[in-house]
Design an enzyme around this catalytic site. Sequence first.
Site, mmCIF file in Angstrom:
data_model
loop_
_atom_site.group_PDB
_atom_site.id
_atom_site.type_symbol
_atom_site.label_atom_id
_atom_site.label_comp_id
_atom_site.label_asym_id
_atom_site.label_seq_id
_atom_site.Cartn_x
_atom_site.Cartn_y
_atom_site.Cartn_z
ATOM 1 C CD GLU A 1 -2.356 1.390 0.954
ATOM 2 O OE1 GLU A 1 -3.120 0.357 -0.057
ATOM 3 O OE2 GLU A 1 -2.144 2.520 -0.408
ATOM 4 N N GLY B 1 13.987 20.897 5.768
ATOM 5 C CA GLY B 1 13.149 20.626 6.839
ATOM 6 C C GLY B 1 13.842 20.561 8.030
ATOM 7 C CB CYS C 1 5.725 4.561 6.930
ATOM 8 S SG CYS C 1 3.888 4.179 6.531
HETATM 9 P P1 NAD Z 1 -2.435 0.552 12.888
HETATM 10 O O1 NAD Z 1 -1.509 0.801 14.556
HETATM 11 O O2 NAD Z 1 -2.651 2.534 12.481
HETATM 12 O O3 NAD Z 1 -3.367 0.192 12.982
HETATM 13 C C1 NAD Z 1 -2.914 -1.357 13.200
HETATM 14 C C2 NAD Z 1 -4.262 -2.261 13.707
HETATM 15 O O4 NAD Z 1 -4.161 -4.005 13.362
HETATM 16 C C3 NAD Z 1 -4.290 -1.941 15.073
HETATM 17 O O5 NAD Z 1 -5.720 -0.604 14.942
HETATM 18 C C4 NAD Z 1 -4.323 -2.746 15.622
HETATM 19 O O6 NAD Z 1 -5.859 -3.086 16.864
HETATM 20 C C5 NAD Z 1 -4.886 -3.915 14.946
HETATM 21 N N1 NAD Z 1 -4.083 -5.460 14.709
HETATM 22 C C6 NAD Z 1 -3.329 -5.808 15.219
HETATM 23 N N2 NAD Z 1 -3.301 -7.168 15.579
HETATM 24 C C7 NAD Z 1 -4.306 -7.479 14.921
HETATM 25 C C8 NAD Z 1 -5.159 -8.761 14.645
HETATM 26 N N3 NAD Z 1 -4.075 -10.138 14.846
HETATM 27 N N4 NAD Z 1 -6.226 -9.273 14.350
HETATM 28 C C9 NAD Z 1 -6.589 -7.802 13.799
HETATM 29 N N5 NAD Z 1 -6.265 -5.952 14.047
HETATM 30 C C10 NAD Z 1 -5.296 -6.816 14.762
HETATM 31 O O7 NAD Z 1 -0.887 0.576 11.487
HETATM 32 P P2 NAD Z 1 -1.041 1.289 10.365
HETATM 33 O O8 NAD Z 1 -0.515 2.951 10.049
HETATM 34 O O9 NAD Z 1 -2.753 1.325 9.762
HETATM 35 O O10 NAD Z 1 -0.007 1.002 9.264
HETATM 36 C C11 NAD Z 1 -0.657 -1.059 8.993
HETATM 37 C C12 NAD Z 1 0.526 -1.597 8.380
HETATM 38 O O11 NAD Z 1 0.521 -0.312 6.928
HETATM 39 C C13 NAD Z 1 2.282 -0.740 8.855
HETATM 40 O O12 NAD Z 1 2.781 -1.771 8.038
HETATM 41 C C14 NAD Z 1 2.388 -0.140 8.088
HETATM 42 O O13 NAD Z 1 4.234 0.205 7.577
HETATM 43 C C15 NAD Z 1 1.512 0.105 6.476
HETATM 44 N N6 NAD Z 1 1.100 0.903 5.924
HETATM 45 C C16 NAD Z 1 0.457 2.349 6.496
HETATM 46 C C17 NAD Z 1 0.373 3.797 5.736
HETATM 47 C C18 NAD Z 1 0.034 4.692 6.934
HETATM 48 O O14 NAD Z 1 -0.242 6.051 6.130
HETATM 49 N N7 NAD Z 1 -0.493 3.946 7.747
HETATM 50 C C19 NAD Z 1 1.137 3.769 4.337
HETATM 51 C C20 NAD Z 1 1.062 2.700 3.590
HETATM 52 C C21 NAD Z 1 1.552 1.471 4.299
#
Ligand code: NAD
Length: 481
Positions: free
Chosen positions: A166, A271, A278
Amino acid sequence: MSTLPPASPSPERAPRLTVIGTGYLGATHAVAMAYLGFEVLGVDIDQRKVDLLNEGTVPFFEPGLPEKLDEALASGRLRFTTDLDEAAEFGDVHFVCVGTPQQMGSEAADLRFVDSAFTELARRITRKVLLVGKSTVPIGTAERLTTLVQEISPLGAELEVAWNPEFLREGFAVQDTLHPDRLVFGVTSAWAEDRLRAAFEPILAEGTPLIVTDLATAELVKSAANSFLATKISYINAMSEVCEATGADVIRLAEALGLDERIGSKFLKPGLGFGGGCLPKDIRSFKHRAEELGIGEAVAFLGEVDAINVRRRLRTVALIRQVAGGDLMGVRVAALGAAFKPDSDDVRDAPALDVARMLYLEGAIVSVYDPEASVNAHRVYPDLEYAASLDQALAGAEVTVLLTEWQEFRTADPAQMGEQVRTRTVVDTRNALDADRFRAAGWDYWALGRPHTAPVPVPVVASNRSQAAGRVVDKSADLPC
Ligand code: NAD
């Protein structure tokens, strides 16, 4: 760019989707897919998050997402649960979007959440479905998980894993999910590709470029993309350090470099550097994984990229200390921003909050104001003082520091701001303020990588801290540039 929903999925092909993990990525993905016409079940282990989402409340700040959540819930196509049995029963394609934070005491990614989500789901899978990872993981994870889930699942070797990295950006998450630059499918069979094509049919129908590849390449695309972006940011920040030592102006430099279309101006903004959930952990995990694979040298430069980025925070604190007269003890600082970037309430590895914390540890009285991230910031650093408004943060400030470039700060009137503070000294760590306007309003404007120009003398400037604190502030002291 279009904001209209693309074509709906064909009913006969549309898989029922689950989204496991409804944080920043998962909640947005679940909402967007339901909005596009799919039946979606979001799953999280956090009951509070699930309850909020079912009530129509997004548990974090993301512009445009609350409206889309309302629409998706009203359509009847979206629900959230903590029940994995229900999810296993419901889904034809399961998207795993759980967190992959940095491990404590290591640069490696903590894959416990991913492993748990895949294995707990696999245990419950009794018919042919596709498990799709969207979380950012080190290369080799998808292959390892394939072996693991096939051992555990009643379906055995028939259970397939795909990877669909993603690229959404917080602050633009809805737009990026509905209209991505590209889609990447890492698959091991034509069937898996077909399932993913069906799951993204409305987005593909818009002409979105699609790369179909193997699992390792799909994983690597994400690590490589984030490493490239981090490198570009650290590159211009390294040039900023050179500017600081030579008197050159990094803003003019970046402008000139960016006009070369082979270089481009995006992510070439000097900056305070990058942060968030991430880039920092992704480059560390990538480097760590490369070392495990015996090819550490290939990405050893990422250590330098990281070091330059961390140095920005230290250099920023040094500049603030310098403009405060060499000692921060008892100095009242207005810290504008806590989130790692504007239009987000995410404070994970946020440079803004890190700088505020370092100032506090040196004895400054720091008043932090962020339009959306104060609650999260308070949870992480309860010792800092949090203001309810920009004016409240500025009240009596001896140094004002712009740390996150929210629109509210960029458009604030420097003359009005000047009326709140004790001393009109501003450090613009994001190069986001209009330096001339601030100088014209009597502010002493400072930024890393840019020559310091004395403020336009304005008689109404409030008394400066040197008088209040009984110390001498050497206003002529410039950065070593
Ligand atoms: P986050 O911490 O906001 O969300 C993770 C969620 O997963 C939490 O709500 C947590 O309670 C839940 N969770 C954990 N274990 C679980 C399980 N066994 N079953 C169900 N739910 C469970 O993290 P995020 O920012 O959404 O990132 C998630 C992934 O996506 C990471 O690998 C991150 O690197 C990737 N990512 C994030 C973004 C971003 O902008 N935040 C963009 C691209 C990729």
